[in-house]
Design a protein around this motif. Structure first.
Motif, PDB file in Angstrom:
ATOM      1  N   VAL A  77       0.838  -1.194   0.000  1.00  0.00           N
ATOM      2  CA  VAL A  77       0.000   0.000   0.000  1.00  0.00           C
ATOM      3  C   VAL A  77       0.876   1.249   0.000  1.00  0.00           C
ATOM      4  CG1 VAL A  77      -1.705   1.294   1.361  1.00  0.00           C
ATOM      5  CG2 VAL A  77      -1.875  -1.197   1.178  1.00  0.00           C
ATOM      6  N   GLY A  78       2.030   1.168   0.647  1.00  0.00           N
ATOM      7  CA  GLY A  78       2.940   2.305   0.762  1.00  0.00           C
ATOM      8  C   GLY A  78       3.756   2.602  -0.478  1.00  0.00           C
ATOM      9  N   GLY A  79       3.580   1.846  -1.542  1.00  0.00           N
ATOM     10  CA  GLY A  79       4.237   2.168  -2.804  1.00  0.00           C
ATOM     11  C   GLY A  79       5.412   1.306  -3.195  1.00  0.00           C
ATOM     12  N   ILE A  80       5.756   0.296  -2.408  1.00  0.00           N
ATOM     13  CA  ILE A  80       6.826  -0.600  -2.814  1.00  0.00           C
ATOM     14  C   ILE A  80       6.270  -1.552  -3.873  1.00  0.00           C
ATOM     15  CG2 ILE A  80       8.414  -2.418  -2.077  1.00  0.00           C
ATOM     16  CD1 ILE A  80       8.449  -1.037   0.676  1.00  0.00           C
ATOM     17  N   PRO A  81       6.887  -1.575  -5.061  1.00  0.00           N
ATOM     18  CA  PRO A  81       6.342  -2.406  -6.140  1.00  0.00           C
ATOM     19  C   PRO A  81       6.724  -3.872  -6.014  1.00  0.00           C
ATOM     20  CG  PRO A  81       8.256  -1.223  -6.932  1.00  0.00           C
ATOM     21  CD  PRO A  81       8.012  -0.764  -5.513  1.00  0.00           C
ATOM     22  N   GLY A  82       5.858  -4.713  -6.551  1.00  0.00           N
ATOM     23  CA  GLY A  82       6.189  -6.111  -6.751  1.00  0.00           C
ATOM     24  C   GLY A  82       6.882  -6.215  -8.098  1.00  0.00           C
ATOM     25  N   ARG A  83       7.809  -7.152  -8.217  1.00  0.00           N
ATOM     26  CA  ARG A  83       8.563  -7.278  -9.465  1.00  0.00           C
ATOM     27  C   ARG A  83       8.687  -8.744  -9.866  1.00  0.00           C
ATOM     28  NH1 ARG A  83      11.499  -2.434 -10.514  1.00  0.00           N
ATOM     29  NH2 ARG A  83      11.419  -1.022  -8.734  1.00  0.00           N
ATOM     30  N   ALA A  84       8.608  -8.958 -11.172  1.00  0.00           N
ATOM     31  CA  ALA A  84       8.813 -10.292 -11.731  1.00  0.00           C
ATOM     32  C   ALA A  84       9.682 -10.154 -12.967  1.00  0.00           C
ATOM     33  CB  ALA A  84       7.475 -10.930 -12.091  1.00  0.00           C
ATOM     34  N   GLU A  85      10.412 -11.211 -13.271  1.00  0.00           N
ATOM     35  CA  GLU A  85      11.276 -11.197 -14.441  1.00  0.00           C
ATOM     36  C   GLU A  85      10.984 -12.425 -15.295  1.00  0.00           C
ATOM     37  OE1 GLU A  85      16.000 -10.825 -15.496  1.00  0.00           O
ATOM     38  OE2 GLU A  85      15.252 -10.048 -13.589  1.00  0.00           O
ATOM     39  N   ILE A  86      10.795 -12.172 -16.579  1.00  0.00           N
ATOM     40  CA  ILE A  86      10.472 -13.215 -17.542  1.00  0.00           C
ATOM     41  C   ILE A  86      11.707 -13.452 -18.395  1.00  0.00           C
ATOM     42  CG2 ILE A  86       8.939 -13.843 -19.457  1.00  0.00           C
ATOM     43  CD1 ILE A  86       6.984 -11.695 -18.117  1.00  0.00           C
ATOM     44  N   SER A  87      11.995 -14.727 -18.692  1.00  0.00           N
ATOM     45  CA  SER A  87      13.156 -15.046 -19.511  1.00  0.00           C
ATOM     46  C   SER A  87      12.812 -16.140 -20.515  1.00  0.00           C
ATOM     47  CB  SER A  87      14.323 -15.496 -18.635  1.00  0.00           C
ATOM     48  OG  SER A  87      13.963 -16.662 -17.922  1.00  0.00           O
ATOM     49  N   GLY A  88      13.565 -16.162 -21.599  1.00  0.00           N
ATOM     50  CA  GLY A  88      13.395 -17.197 -22.610  1.00  0.00           C
ATOM     51  C   GLY A  88      12.389 -16.816 -23.676  1.00  0.00           C
ATOM     52  N   THR A  89      12.386 -17.603 -24.724  1.00  0.00           N
ATOM     53  CA  THR A  89      11.428 -17.452 -25.820  1.00  0.00           C
ATOM     54  C   THR A  89      10.381 -18.541 -25.665  1.00  0.00           C
ATOM     55  OG1 THR A  89      13.170 -16.593 -27.247  1.00  0.00           O
ATOM     56  CG2 THR A  89      11.194 -17.393 -28.330  1.00  0.00           C
ATOM     57  N   ALA A  90       9.119 -18.190 -25.813  1.00  0.00           N
ATOM     58  CA  ALA A  90       8.020 -19.121 -25.539  1.00  0.00           C
ATOM     59  C   ALA A  90       7.907 -20.240 -26.557  1.00  0.00           C
ATOM     60  CB  ALA A  90       6.707 -18.354 -25.483  1.00  0.00           C
ATOM     61  N   THR A  91       7.593 -21.421 -26.055  1.00  0.00           N
ATOM     62  CA  THR A  91       7.205 -22.538 -26.908  1.00  0.00           C
ATOM     63  C   THR A  91       5.799 -22.248 -27.438  1.00  0.00           C
ATOM     64  OG1 THR A  91       8.512 -24.069 -25.593  1.00  0.00           O
ATOM     65  CG2 THR A  91       6.797 -25.029 -26.985  1.00  0.00           C
ATOM     66  N   GLY A  92       4.966 -21.691 -26.575  1.00  0.00           N
ATOM     67  CA  GLY A  92       3.627 -21.264 -26.973  1.00  0.00           C
ATOM     68  C   GLY A  92       2.539 -22.265 -26.671  1.00  0.00           C
ATOM     69  N   ARG A  93       1.317 -21.785 -26.810  1.00  0.00           N
ATOM     70  CA  ARG A  93       0.120 -22.575 -26.538  1.00  0.00           C
ATOM     71  C   ARG A  93      -0.337 -23.247 -27.820  1.00  0.00           C
ATOM     72  NH1 ARG A  93      -5.025 -20.285 -23.154  1.00  0.00           N
ATOM     73  NH2 ARG A  93      -5.732 -22.333 -22.470  1.00  0.00           N
ATOM     74  N   HIS A  94      -0.605 -24.548 -27.738  1.00  0.00           N
ATOM     75  CA  HIS A  94      -0.999 -25.301 -28.927  1.00  0.00           C
ATOM     76  C   HIS A  94      -2.345 -25.998 -28.775  1.00  0.00           C
ATOM     77  CE1 HIS A  94       2.907 -24.549 -30.654  1.00  0.00           C
ATOM     78  NE2 HIS A  94       3.455 -24.929 -29.507  1.00  0.00           N
ATOM     79  N   ASP A  95      -2.968 -25.899 -27.599  1.00  0.00           N
ATOM     80  CA  ASP A  95      -4.261 -26.538 -27.369  1.00  0.00           C
ATOM     81  C   ASP A  95      -5.009 -25.771 -26.279  1.00  0.00           C
ATOM     82  OD1 ASP A  95      -3.032 -27.301 -24.974  1.00  0.00           O
ATOM     83  OD2 ASP A  95      -2.584 -29.313 -25.680  1.00  0.00           O
ATOM     84  N   ALA A  96      -6.081 -26.335 -25.761  1.00  0.00           N
ATOM     85  CA  ALA A  96      -6.921 -25.638 -24.790  1.00  0.00           C
ATOM     86  C   ALA A  96      -6.470 -25.838 -23.338  1.00  0.00           C
ATOM     87  CB  ALA A  96      -8.366 -26.081 -24.940  1.00  0.00           C
ATOM     88  N   THR A  97      -5.341 -26.508 -23.117  1.00  0.00           N
ATOM     89  CA  THR A  97      -4.852 -26.713 -21.756  1.00  0.00           C
ATOM     90  C   THR A  97      -4.092 -25.466 -21.287  1.00  0.00           C
ATOM     91  OG1 THR A  97      -2.715 -27.640 -22.427  1.00  0.00           O
ATOM     92  CG2 THR A  97      -4.575 -29.177 -22.265  1.00  0.00           C
ATOM     93  N   ILE A  98      -3.546 -25.529 -20.074  1.00  0.00           N
ATOM     94  CA  ILE A  98      -2.755 -24.402 -19.571  1.00  0.00           C
ATOM     95  C   ILE A  98      -1.328 -24.435 -20.090  1.00  0.00           C
ATOM     96  CG2 ILE A  98      -4.163 -24.103 -17.517  1.00  0.00           C
ATOM     97  CD1 ILE A  98      -1.889 -25.390 -15.898  1.00  0.00           C
ATOM     98  N   ASP A  99      -0.951 -25.490 -20.791  1.00  0.00           N
ATOM     99  CA  ASP A  99       0.391 -25.554 -21.371  1.00  0.00           C
ATOM    100  C   ASP A  99       0.589 -24.358 -22.289  1.00  0.00           C
ATOM    101  OD1 ASP A  99       0.869 -27.930 -20.061  1.00  0.00           O
ATOM    102  OD2 ASP A  99       0.344 -29.170 -21.781  1.00  0.00           O
ATOM    103  N   GLY A 100       1.767 -23.721 -22.191  1.00  0.00           N
ATOM    104  CA  GLY A 100       2.052 -22.566 -23.037  1.00  0.00           C
ATOM    105  C   GLY A 100       1.499 -21.265 -22.477  1.00  0.00           C
ATOM    106  N   THR A 101       1.354 -21.195 -21.149  1.00  0.00           N
ATOM    107  CA  THR A 101       0.869 -19.962 -20.514  1.00  0.00           C
ATOM    108  C   THR A 101       1.788 -19.586 -19.353  1.00  0.00           C
ATOM    109  OG1 THR A 101      -0.557 -21.104 -18.921  1.00  0.00           O
ATOM    110  CG2 THR A 101      -1.548 -20.525 -21.045  1.00  0.00           C
ATOM    111  N   LEU A 102       1.727 -18.313 -18.971  1.00  0.00           N
ATOM    112  CA  LEU A 102       2.364 -17.830 -17.745  1.00  0.00           C
ATOM    113  C   LEU A 102       1.273 -17.225 -16.885  1.00  0.00           C
ATOM    114  CD1 LEU A 102       5.659 -16.002 -18.819  1.00  0.00           C
ATOM    115  CD2 LEU A 102       5.358 -18.367 -18.139  1.00  0.00           C
ATOM    116  N   SER A 103       1.456 -17.280 -15.580  1.00  0.00           N
ATOM    117  CA  SER A 103       0.431 -16.800 -14.659  1.00  0.00           C
ATOM    118  C   SER A 103       1.058 -15.974 -13.543  1.00  0.00           C
ATOM    119  CB  SER A 103      -0.283 -18.011 -14.059  1.00  0.00           C
ATOM    120  OG  SER A 103      -1.167 -17.630 -13.041  1.00  0.00           O
ATOM    121  N   ILE A 104       0.346 -14.919 -13.131  1.00  0.00           N
ATOM    122  CA  ILE A 104       0.716 -14.197 -11.914  1.00  0.00           C
ATOM    123  C   ILE A 104      -0.509 -14.132 -11.010  1.00  0.00           C
ATOM    124  CG2 ILE A 104       2.522 -12.824 -13.020  1.00  0.00           C
ATOM    125  CD1 ILE A 104       0.699 -10.420 -12.910  1.00  0.00           C
TER     126      ILE A 104
END
Length: 133
Positions: free
Chosen positions: A40-67
């Motif tokens: 609440v006081g303004g300290i940010p949350g941070r995340a770092e993403i790396s790599g090139t995606a294989t990607g999503r190829h069907d309706a499952t959660i495979d090929g996704t990132l989540s926060i």
């Protein structure tokens, strides 16, 4: 709602906030947390993403990132308590999608939402701040 006996202590209330958690369901693109709390006081949350995606190829959660930004509550200076809902955001990835493109997709999604957060993406780095005071 103000409760009797509860006193607003800025140091305590401004340190409260959402815990930031992440998950990768892609074979080649990963996400890690580098600062685990959006306060609440303004300290940010941070995340770092790396790599090139294989990607999503069907309706499952495979090929996704989540926060996930957790639910929390805090007291305002006037003594009222605010409850902030949790937020799960899952981004489907395209084959070959860069870390910078994924970070930008998360920032765009957060900034377009109605929740009290704003985000910025710089390369594969994502910074999330709480916007209510």
């Amino acid at each position: 709602m103000k409760k009797k006996g509860h006193v607003y202590i800025p140091e305590v209330e401004l340190a409260k906030g959402a815990n930031l958690e992440v998950a990768s369901y892609d074979k080649t693109q990963k996400i890690i947390v580098t600062a685990a709390k959006v306060t609440v006081g303004g300290i940010p949350g941070r995340a770092e993403i790396s790599g090139t995606a294989t990607g999503r190829h069907d309706a499952t959660i495979d090929g996704t990132l989540s926060i996930w930004l957790s639910i929390f509550r805090y007291m305002r200076p006037d003594g009222t308590t605010d409850h902030v809902a949790g937020w799960n955001i899952m981004i489907p990835l395209a084959a070959g999608q860069t870390a910078a493109a994924t970070a930008k997709a998360f920032a765009d999604y957060i900034n377009a939402g109605t929740r009290p957060y704003q985000a910025t993406a710089t390369g594969g780095k994502l910074k999330i701040v709480f916007t209510l005071k």
